[in-house]
Design an enzyme around this catalytic site. Structure first.
Site, PDB file in Angstrom:
ATOM      1  N   ALA A  13       4.755   5.438   6.548  1.00 59.74           N
ATOM      2  CA  ALA A  13       5.315   4.796   7.732  1.00 59.74           C
ATOM      3  C   ALA A  13       6.819   4.988   7.809  1.00 59.74           C
ATOM      4  O   ALA A  13       7.370   5.372   8.844  1.00 59.74           O
ATOM      5  CB  ALA A  13       4.966   3.300   7.727  1.00 59.74           C
ATOM      6  N   SER A  67       0.823  -1.213   0.000  1.00 60.02           N
ATOM      7  CA  SER A  67       0.000   0.000   0.000  1.00 60.02           C
ATOM      8  C   SER A  67       0.855   1.260   0.000  1.00 60.02           C
ATOM      9  O   SER A  67       2.039   1.239   0.348  1.00 60.02           O
ATOM     10  CB  SER A  67      -0.957   0.024   1.194  1.00 60.02           C
ATOM     11  OG  SER A  67      -0.405   0.704   2.296  1.00 60.02           O
ATOM     12  N   VAL A  68       0.207   2.364  -0.344  1.00 63.30           N
ATOM     13  CA  VAL A  68       0.865   3.667  -0.359  1.00 63.30           C
ATOM     14  C   VAL A  68       1.353   4.068   1.029  1.00 63.30           C
ATOM     15  O   VAL A  68       2.278   4.881   1.162  1.00 63.30           O
ATOM     16  CB  VAL A  68      -0.108   4.723  -0.932  1.00 63.30           C
ATOM     17  CG1 VAL A  68      -1.282   4.952   0.012  1.00 63.30           C
ATOM     18  CG2 VAL A  68       0.595   6.031  -1.251  1.00 63.30           C
ATOM     19  N   LYS A  69       0.766   3.492   2.072  1.00 70.25           N
ATOM     20  CA  LYS A  69       1.110   3.886   3.434  1.00 70.25           C
ATOM     21  C   LYS A  69       2.491   3.387   3.871  1.00 70.25           C
ATOM     22  O   LYS A  69       3.006   3.825   4.909  1.00 70.25           O
ATOM     23  CB  LYS A  69       0.049   3.383   4.404  1.00 70.25           C
ATOM     24  CG  LYS A  69      -1.327   3.983   4.171  1.00 70.25           C
ATOM     25  CD  LYS A  69      -1.342   5.488   4.373  1.00 70.25           C
ATOM     26  CE  LYS A  69      -2.765   6.033   4.330  1.00 70.25           C
ATOM     27  NZ  LYS A  69      -2.820   7.486   4.544  1.00 70.25           N
ATOM     28  N   ASP A  70       3.102   2.506   3.079  1.00 74.38           N
ATOM     29  CA  ASP A  70       4.489   2.126   3.380  1.00 74.38           C
ATOM     30  C   ASP A  70       5.388   3.361   3.337  1.00 74.38           C
ATOM     31  O   ASP A  70       6.324   3.504   4.132  1.00 74.38           O
ATOM     32  CB  ASP A  70       5.004   1.101   2.366  1.00 74.38           C
ATOM     33  CG  ASP A  70       4.388  -0.273   2.544  1.00 74.38           C
ATOM     34  OD1 ASP A  70       3.503  -0.428   3.409  1.00 74.38           O
ATOM     35  OD2 ASP A  70       4.781  -1.187   1.806  1.00 74.38           O
TER      36      ASP A  70
END
Length: 507
Positions: free
Chosen positions: A61, A55-58
């Site tokens: 994070a 996901s883009v949230k890597d």
């Protein structure tokens, strides 16, 4: 003679060696939705599922953790705690696992179960909050935990590093990818708002003609309403937004306007906000999978729906880029997969029946009659000694890689009883002659039972997996444990057969 086959494998992505999985975050591909783009227009997809955890949230994070390391707000070995619908938490779990930080994720109970399991698989702890308290409830809980225990809270919904990460990485990747073919619009949903804020800032600087379009659920027009959000002094939401309503786009549109999003709106980064329905989101997610081969989640379908509609209303020749933020595997227990059956449907059954072999509706071939076998004295002595060992009054003769055995073992574990596991497919029994001899001895000691597992309690034979489940269901198991003086717990389980995998429950 046919020419050698040349596989169509892209060489455009980096093939260099990497020292860490964190080096793989970012630089995700852009692909044309060739079949689903409106005639004369191009809708492109930014595939963030190519990040290590899908996901883009890597990106977020990694960026938030490394920014905190640099400014000293995150200390070595300090626990990280964050409120998230799942993808940010999964990204944090990846980063924290690699860097050695304990992680606690706070998540509303309404988010998909597979997200919890992925987080725990990566070593994170998951604390659930009541669904009725929505996103503001999980944020409040995360802040309480951080204050109480001195844990580091990344504050993804307020942290300015959020949009900066996306401006420097996601945004500039898009600028480079379309340097020779400028975009006319970029479309994204909003969770924290960091993706659209960061990409929007990059495009405003390098591709100012591109419209920056946000999309949100049509039944929850938090942004489109124009009603202000109430904030606490530190930028956290002070209350749920009055126009919020539950919707199917997990990860999108929480019950408040995040400070990151509010900054982007105030700075004029977002040009317009367009609505999208849940049914459109589901339909286009499935079409992307079945017609473009792009395996994505509900929010991806929602974004594509808006991007495609926008492109169709613009002049021919336009290029629109849609953010595809994650993979479809995050949605297996959501309505996206609600009509995907586990069993064969009528068409699949007809395909199965079109040839004679390996069919469920065909009677199995009769097995030749087995000749009785007798175990050697050594094997009988070996099995007898295991069963009679008073230090281990419960003995579980098992196969380590058998789902029946796993299910039976799970019941014993739920009851909190210690047992000796004897794995007949393990290295102690790898010699074919000895392994077969011991199995014959076990069958003799269990009254001829041919199956595995076989369980003994206090030296008495209880039976196999189904015998164990029946004994639990009718109370004989607890009676046997009490006779043997074995303490046990009462699990909250009405029917032990529920522990079997679904495909075994149907047999």
């Amino acid at each position: 003679m046919n020419a050698p086959f040349s596989p169509r494998i892209s060489q455009s992505r980096s093939l260099v060696r990497h020292g860490s999985v964190l080096d793989l975050v970012g630089n995700t591909p852009v692909v044309l939705a060739e079949k689903l783009s409106p005639p004369g227009r191009e809708v492109w997809l930014k595939l963030e599922s190519a990040n290590p955890m899908g996901s883009v949230k890597d990106r977020l994070a990694l960026g938030l953790i490394e920014a905190a390391e640099q400014d000293g707000s995150l200390k070595p070995g300090q626990t990280v705690v964050e409120a998230t619908s799942g993808n940010t938490g999964i990204g944090l779990a990846l980063v924290c696992a690699r860097k050695g930080y304990p992680l606690v994720i706070v998540m509303a109970e309404s988010f998909s179960v597979e997200r919890r399991k992925i987080l725990r698989y990566l070593g994170a702890r998951v604390v659930l909050t009541p669904a009725s308290l929505k996103g503001t409830g999980m944020i409040e809980k995360a802040r309480e935990l951080a204050d109480e225990h001195g844990w580091f809270l990344p504050r993804q919904f307020e942290n300015e590093n959020n949009e900066q990460v996306h401006e420097a990485t996601t945004g500039m990747e898009i600028v480079r990818a379309f340097a020779d073919a400028p975009l006319d619009a970029f479309v994204s949903g909003l969770g924290t708002g960091g993706t659209i804020a960061g990409v929007g800032r990059a495009l405003k600087a390098h591709m100012p003609q591109a419209r920056i379009v946000a999309c949100e659920p049509d039944n929850s027009p938090v942004l489109a309403s124009g009603l202000p959000q109430q904030y606490a002094d530190d930028g956290a939401p002070a209350a749920s937004h009055p126009r919020f309503r539950p919707h199917p786009m997990q990860g999108w549109a929480p019950d408040f306007i995040p400070a990151v999003t509010a900054r982007a709106i105030a700075d004029g980064v977002i040009d317009e906000v367009l609505p999208v329905s849940g049914s459109e989101a589901l339909a286009w997610s499935r079409r992307l999978a079945r017609e473009e081969g792009v395996f994505c989640g509900i929010t991806s379908g929602a974004t594509f729906a808006v991007a495609r509609q926008l492109a169709s209303e613009m002049p021919e020749g336009v290029r629109v880029l849609a953010m595809i933020p994650d993979t479809g595997e995050r949605y297996l227990t959501t309505p996206l997969f609600g009509d995907i059956e586990e069993d064969m449907d009528q068409v699949e059954m007809e395909i199965s029946c079109s040839t004679p072999g390996s069919r469920f509706d065909a009677a199995p071939a009769a097995a030749p009659a087995a000749q009785p076998a007798t175990a050697s004295p050594n094997a009988l002595s070996h099995v007898d000694a295991i069963i009679a060992d008073k230090a281990q009054p419960i003995v579980f003769f098992s196969l380590e890689w058998c789902e029946f055995c796993w299910s039976a073992q799970k019941l014993l574990e739920l009851m909190g009883v210690n047992f000796r596991g004897v794995y007949l497919d393990g290295p102690d029994y790898s010699d074919p002659d000895w392994g077969s001899d011991v199995r014959v001895a076990l069958a003799q000691c269990s009254g001829g039972a041919p199956t595995i597992p076989q369980i003994f309690v206090g030296g008495a034979h209880l039976g196999g997996a189904t015998d164990l489940f029946d004994a639990f269901n009718d109370g004989r198991l607890t009676e046997a444990l009490e006779r043997a003086g074995i303490a046990y717990a009462e699990p909250e389980l009405e029917n032990a057969y529920a522990l079997l995998p679904k495909w075994l429950q149907k047999r």
